[in-house]
Design a protein around this motif. Structure first.
Motif, PDB file in Angstrom:
ATOM      1  N   LYS A  86       0.840  -1.196   0.000  1.00 57.23           N
ATOM      2  CA  LYS A  86       0.000   0.000   0.000  1.00 57.23           C
ATOM      3  C   LYS A  86       0.876   1.248   0.000  1.00 57.23           C
ATOM      4  CE  LYS A  86      -3.820  -1.278   2.795  1.00 57.23           C
ATOM      5  NZ  LYS A  86      -4.550  -1.040   4.011  1.00 57.23           N
ATOM      6  N   LEU A  87       0.457   2.245  -0.753  1.00 54.31           N
ATOM      7  CA  LEU A  87       1.117   3.541  -0.720  1.00 54.31           C
ATOM      8  C   LEU A  87       0.603   4.283   0.507  1.00 54.31           C
ATOM      9  CD1 LEU A  87       2.951   5.540  -2.216  1.00 54.31           C
ATOM     10  CD2 LEU A  87       0.911   6.377  -3.375  1.00 54.31           C
ATOM     11  N   ARG A  88       1.516   4.823   1.303  1.00 54.24           N
ATOM     12  CA  ARG A  88       1.149   5.559   2.515  1.00 54.24           C
ATOM     13  C   ARG A  88       1.318   7.045   2.237  1.00 54.24           C
ATOM     14  NH1 ARG A  88       1.710   2.565   7.405  1.00 54.24           N
ATOM     15  NH2 ARG A  88       2.744   4.379   8.270  1.00 54.24           N
ATOM     16  N   ILE A  89       0.244   7.828   2.392  1.00 52.94           N
ATOM     17  CA  ILE A  89       0.211   9.229   1.987  1.00 52.94           C
ATOM     18  C   ILE A  89      -0.028  10.143   3.182  1.00 52.94           C
ATOM     19  CG2 ILE A  89      -1.020  10.921   0.555  1.00 52.94           C
ATOM     20  CD1 ILE A  89      -1.789   8.601  -1.275  1.00 52.94           C
ATOM     21  N   VAL A  90       0.681  11.283   3.196  1.00 52.39           N
ATOM     22  CA  VAL A  90       0.416  12.363   4.144  1.00 52.39           C
ATOM     23  C   VAL A  90      -0.347  13.434   3.385  1.00 52.39           C
ATOM     24  CG1 VAL A  90       1.426  14.164   5.589  1.00 52.39           C
ATOM     25  CG2 VAL A  90       2.473  11.892   5.514  1.00 52.39           C
TER      26      VAL A  90
ATOM     27  N   ASN B 223     -10.341   2.288  -4.272  1.00 54.05           N
ATOM     28  CA  ASN B 223      -8.928   1.956  -4.083  1.00 54.05           C
ATOM     29  C   ASN B 223      -8.396   2.387  -2.722  1.00 54.05           C
ATOM     30  OD1 ASN B 223      -8.284   0.769  -6.650  1.00 54.05           O
ATOM     31  ND2 ASN B 223      -8.602   2.799  -7.503  1.00 54.05           N
ATOM     32  N   TYR B 224      -9.132   3.308  -2.045  1.00 49.69           N
ATOM     33  CA  TYR B 224      -8.680   3.759  -0.730  1.00 49.69           C
ATOM     34  C   TYR B 224      -8.769   2.591   0.254  1.00 49.69           C
ATOM     35  CZ  TYR B 224      -8.079   6.183   3.625  1.00 49.69           C
ATOM     36  OH  TYR B 224      -7.592   6.568   4.841  1.00 49.69           O
ATOM     37  N   GLY B 225      -7.690   2.352   0.952  1.00 47.42           N
ATOM     38  CA  GLY B 225      -7.631   1.234   1.886  1.00 47.42           C
ATOM     39  C   GLY B 225      -7.121  -0.028   1.223  1.00 47.42           C
ATOM     40  N   GLU B 226      -7.324  -0.133  -0.081  1.00 45.33           N
ATOM     41  CA  GLU B 226      -6.864  -1.294  -0.840  1.00 45.33           C
ATOM     42  C   GLU B 226      -5.462  -1.064  -1.393  1.00 45.33           C
ATOM     43  OE1 GLU B 226      -7.165  -5.061  -2.531  1.00 45.33           O
ATOM     44  OE2 GLU B 226      -8.686  -4.108  -1.285  1.00 45.33           O
ATOM     45  N   ASN B 227      -5.285   0.052  -2.102  1.00 41.57           N
ATOM     46  CA  ASN B 227      -4.001   0.353  -2.734  1.00 41.57           C
ATOM     47  C   ASN B 227      -3.242   1.488  -2.058  1.00 41.57           C
ATOM     48  OD1 ASN B 227      -4.367  -1.580  -4.771  1.00 41.57           O
ATOM     49  ND2 ASN B 227      -5.634  -0.166  -5.922  1.00 41.57           N
ATOM     50  N   TYR B 228      -3.938   2.324  -1.329  1.00 44.53           N
ATOM     51  CA  TYR B 228      -3.285   3.434  -0.630  1.00 44.53           C
ATOM     52  C   TYR B 228      -4.075   3.782   0.619  1.00 44.53           C
ATOM     53  CZ  TYR B 228      -6.852   6.578  -2.504  1.00 44.53           C
ATOM     54  OH  TYR B 228      -8.048   7.186  -2.803  1.00 44.53           O
ATOM     55  N   GLU B 229      -3.412   4.531   1.513  1.00 41.08           N
ATOM     56  CA  GLU B 229      -4.077   4.978   2.730  1.00 41.08           C
ATOM     57  C   GLU B 229      -3.454   6.290   3.184  1.00 41.08           C
ATOM     58  OE1 GLU B 229      -3.404   2.222   5.929  1.00 41.08           O
ATOM     59  OE2 GLU B 229      -1.290   2.062   5.459  1.00 41.08           O
ATOM     60  N   PHE B 230      -4.217   7.091   3.887  1.00 48.74           N
ATOM     61  CA  PHE B 230      -3.699   8.316   4.475  1.00 48.74           C
ATOM     62  C   PHE B 230      -3.208   7.980   5.883  1.00 48.74           C
ATOM     63  CE2 PHE B 230      -7.131  10.350   1.729  1.00 48.74           C
ATOM     64  CZ  PHE B 230      -6.260  10.534   0.678  1.00 48.74           C
ATOM     65  N   VAL B 231      -1.965   8.265   6.140  1.00 42.38           N
ATOM     66  CA  VAL B 231      -1.396   7.921   7.439  1.00 42.38           C
ATOM     67  C   VAL B 231      -1.283   9.123   8.356  1.00 42.38           C
ATOM     68  CG1 VAL B 231      -0.164   5.895   6.610  1.00 42.38           C
ATOM     69  CG2 VAL B 231       0.957   8.124   6.549  1.00 42.38           C
ATOM     70  N   SER B 232      -1.366  10.320   7.798  1.00 35.14           N
ATOM     71  CA  SER B 232      -1.283  11.529   8.597  1.00 35.14           C
ATOM     72  C   SER B 232      -1.802  12.693   7.759  1.00 35.14           C
ATOM     73  CB  SER B 232       0.161  11.793   9.030  1.00 35.14           C
ATOM     74  OG  SER B 232       0.218  12.910   9.892  1.00 35.14           O
ATOM     75  N   ALA B 233      -2.103  13.789   8.441  1.00 33.36           N
ATOM     76  CA  ALA B 233      -2.547  15.007   7.762  1.00 33.36           C
ATOM     77  C   ALA B 233      -1.777  16.184   8.344  1.00 33.36           C
ATOM     78  CB  ALA B 233      -4.041  15.202   7.956  1.00 33.36           C
ATOM     79  N   LEU B 234      -1.503  17.174   7.508  1.00 28.13           N
ATOM     80  CA  LEU B 234      -0.739  18.348   7.918  1.00 28.13           C
ATOM     81  C   LEU B 234      -1.509  19.593   7.515  1.00 28.13           C
ATOM     82  CD1 LEU B 234       1.958  19.553   8.963  1.00 28.13           C
ATOM     83  CD2 LEU B 234       2.781  19.420   6.608  1.00 28.13           C
TER      84      LEU B 234
ATOM     85  N   GLU C 113      -9.638   8.777  12.737  1.00 30.50           N
ATOM     86  CA  GLU C 113      -8.475   8.302  13.506  1.00 30.50           C
ATOM     87  C   GLU C 113      -7.189   8.380  12.687  1.00 30.50           C
ATOM     88  OE1 GLU C 113      -9.451   4.499  15.182  1.00 30.50           O
ATOM     89  OE2 GLU C 113     -11.033   5.352  16.423  1.00 30.50           O
ATOM     90  N   ILE C 114      -7.062   9.460  11.913  1.00 27.39           N
ATOM     91  CA  ILE C 114      -5.855   9.752  11.161  1.00 27.39           C
ATOM     92  C   ILE C 114      -5.186  10.929  11.881  1.00 27.39           C
ATOM     93  CG2 ILE C 114      -4.925  10.567   8.958  1.00 27.39           C
ATOM     94  CD1 ILE C 114      -7.389   9.254   7.610  1.00 27.39           C
ATOM     95  N   PRO C 115      -3.941  10.759  12.343  1.00 20.51           N
ATOM     96  CA  PRO C 115      -3.274  11.833  13.093  1.00 20.51           C
ATOM     97  C   PRO C 115      -3.149  13.110  12.261  1.00 20.51           C
ATOM     98  CG  PRO C 115      -1.961   9.821  13.105  1.00 20.51           C
ATOM     99  CD  PRO C 115      -3.100   9.598  12.182  1.00 20.51           C
TER     100      PRO C 115
END
Length: 88
Positions: free
Chosen positions: A31-35, A54-65, A81-83
């Protein structure tokens, strides 16, 4: 930013790594991990989380800025529950 996120999500379909064990090549999908960078509502990220299969399957958001603390986007990421990091 929306175009960049879609491009990253599309590229994850082809991102794989190869390892060799006993002369057999195996492919394992990662999975691609995206901020996410946003300033107020984070509407592009909301759309992807809620509508993109595709969200959760191929990529996910791991944090937000963000540069603003009290925004609807920050509250949304908290609910998911995304930091969320505040840089401002």
């Amino acid at each position: 930013m929306l175009i960049l996120i879609f491009l990253c999500a599309h590229l994850t379909k082809s991102l794989k790594y190869v390892y060799i064990k006993e002369n057999k090549i195996k492919m394992k999908k990662r999975k691609l991990r995206i901020v996410v960078l946003f300033s107020s509502g984070a509407s592009a990220a909301r759309y992807l989380i809620e509508n993109d299969p595709n969200y959760g399957e191929n990529y996910e958001f791991v944090s937000a800025l963000t540069d603003k603390r009290d925004t609807s986007g920050a509250l949304y990421f908290d609910e998911q529950e995304i930091p969320c990091v505040f840089a401002g």
